[in-house]
Structure formats: structure tokens, C-alpha cells
Enzyme design. Structure first.
Site, PDB file in Angstrom:
ATOM      1  CD  GLU A 295      -2.770   1.022   2.583  1.00  0.00           C
ATOM      2  OE1 GLU A 295      -3.647   1.891   2.756  1.00  0.00           O
ATOM      3  OE2 GLU A 295      -2.601   0.062   3.365  1.00  0.00           O
TER       4      GLU A 295
ATOM      5  CE  LYS B 255      -7.511   1.250   3.238  1.00  0.00           C
ATOM      6  NZ  LYS B 255      -6.272   1.448   4.048  1.00  0.00           N
TER       7      LYS B 255
ATOM      8  CB  CYS C 223      -4.995  -1.963   3.769  1.00  0.00           C
ATOM      9  SG  CYS C 223      -4.330  -2.112   5.448  1.00  0.00           S
TER      10      CYS C 223
END
Length: 262
Positions: A41, A110, A144
Site C-alpha cells: 500500500e 480504497k 488493506c
């Protein structure tokens, strides 16, 4: 498809140096037969860099994207990399996938931001499932914290994702996510999950490594330790098809019972 996971925090704060790290590791991955290379990330800039996130953020088609595309084409493998994406005045925590000829295939923002740090620096994305085809596999993109929401991964399963890429910045004391949650997500959704972490201290965080490629049987095909490492493992479509036939979770669902979930 042989998949290379670059467990590294790169050189936080300098895109130029991170592009060099990416290029060198991609070359090693290609030499080992990888068709897909995945970073952690926010690899291009670093994660815990505060206001430098906004300063270093670039458009999805910016200079850094061009550099990664050139690297992919030169080494002949697809690359998925984490970076801060600027779109006008908005900054997203993003993951971009480019093909082995350097074509931009997909860009994901995200959707679930973790903690005050991310909410202070990013805007959440609003598109849950982003996919592209790579070497005959349907590859899905996620970042994540997103993978810790079972609804997210199930949406990918229902959309036909074969290999889910999850660059992460997983920190102490949440290493159980890499050790336990990710293999379970792979099993319950009958897919491969590539979970690619940062490692070591950075700002206020201690990243735990433990990057893994988990198979649809819930078993890790490879797992990194707590240091910088390039991990390679195979996502096998034949094994995946057989596993799905033997574990018909998606066929046995009863969606009419799940209305209370939303």
C-alpha cells in the site's frame, strides 16, 4: 500465474527512489517467471509521511504512472502498485494495475479508510469491485482494511474474481489479519488472495510484514517473514476450478435471508 509480492516499505518520501526499488524488484520477479508483480500500500510515496501525501499525490495518468508502465513493458510483466492519487482537489489511497505491455488496466480507490490518519488525508472511493483480466485470470483490486469487511470480498467472489490483490500497510498488533483473516477470506470466497504488506518502523507505525498468497483451500502458498522480501507463488486456475466444484459456497447461498445485513 506466478505472482510476485514485494514486501517492502521502499524509501518513504521519495517517489524517484521508490521507482528504482520497484524496477529492480520487478526485474528479479520477471527473471523468476512472474507474470504479475504487486507492491504494498502507498508504495510509490510511503505511507506515514503526513502532509507529504498531498504534495506527492499524482493523477492516475501522471509521470509516476508512466514510469511504472515503462518498467512493466521493459520487464514483460503486469504490475499493481499502491500510490496516492490526485483527482482535482481530492486525494485517494489508490491501487493501479498495468499490463505487461504498459497499458493501464484498472485503478481502484480504497473504500474503507482506517483510523484518523487515513481519514485526515484521503477521501474514500465509492466503487466496490474493480477488476481486469491478466493472463486468463480475473484479477480484483482492494486495499488493506477493505479486506477485513467480508461483504467486500464476497462482492468480488460474486463478480467472478479469481485472484484478489490486497496491498496493505498492516501494523502491530493486527498481524492476525495476515495470519488468519486473509486465508479464511480466500477459502470462504473460493479465490486466491495476495496480501502484500509494508515492513518495519515508519512514523508512528510498526508494519508487521507476513505478506502471503493464500489459496482457495485456505492454505498459504507462500508467506514472508518480518523483513524486506520478494515472495513468489502460483495462482493455478485448474486448482481453483476444482476447489470451487468441491466447495460450493456461492451456489449454496440463500440471499433472501440476508436482507438485514444492509
Amino acid at each position: 500465474m506466478r505472482t510476485a509480492l514485494l514486501q517492502s516499505s521502499g524509501r518513504p518520501g521519495t517517489v524517484v527512489e521508490n521507482l528504482k526499488v520497484l524496477d529492480e524488484a520487478a526485474g528479479r520477479a520477471a527473471a523468476a517467471g512472474a507474470g504479475l508483480f504487486v507492491t504494498s500500500e502507498m508504495f510509490l510515496t510511503g505511507y506515514a509521511i503526513g502532509d507529504d501525501i498531498a504534495r506527492l499525490a499524482e493523477p492516475a495518468d501522471g509521470d509516476a504512472a508512466d514510469a511504472v508502465a515503462e518498467t512493466a513493458a521493459r520487464h514483460g510483466l503486469a504490475i499493481a502498485y499502491g500510490y496516492p492519487e490526485r483527482a482535482g482537489d481530492t486525494v485517494y489511497n489508490s491501487l493501479q494495475l498495468v499490463s505487461a505491455d504498459g497499458t493501464r488496466l484498472a485503478n481502484y480507490r480504497k473504500t474503507h479508510l482506517f483510523g484518523c490518519f487515513e481519514r485526515d488525508h484521503f477521501t474514500p472511493g465509492d466503487r466496490q469491485v474493480v477488476q481486469a483480466e491478466v493472463n486468463g485470470l480475473t484479477v480484483g483490486l482492494m486495499i488493506c482494511y477493505d479486506v477485513e469487511f467480508p461483504e467486500n470480498v464476497r462482492a468480488h467472489a460474486l463478480a467472478g474474481t479469481d485472484l484478489l490483490l490486497v496491498p496493505t500497510a498492516q501494523m502491530h498488533p493486527f498481524q492476525f489479519v495476515a495470519e488468519s483473516v486473509v486465508p479464511v477470506r480466500a477459502f470462504e470466497n473460493q479465490m486466491y488472495v495476495a496480501y502484500v504488506n509494508r515492513v518495519g518502523p515508519e512514523g508512528e507505525f510498526e508494519f508487521v510484514g507476513l505478506s502471503t498468497l493464500a489459496g482457495p483451500d485456505g492454505i498459504a502458498r507462500a508467506r514472508a517473514g518480518r523483513a524486506e522480501e520478494l515472495v513468489l507463488a502460483d495462482a493455478d486456475p485448474v486448482f481453483l476450478a476444482a476447489s470451487r466444484a468441491n466447495n460450493p459456497y456461492l451456489d449454496d447461498r440463500r440471499p433472501a435471508l440476508y436482507g438485514s445485513l444492509v
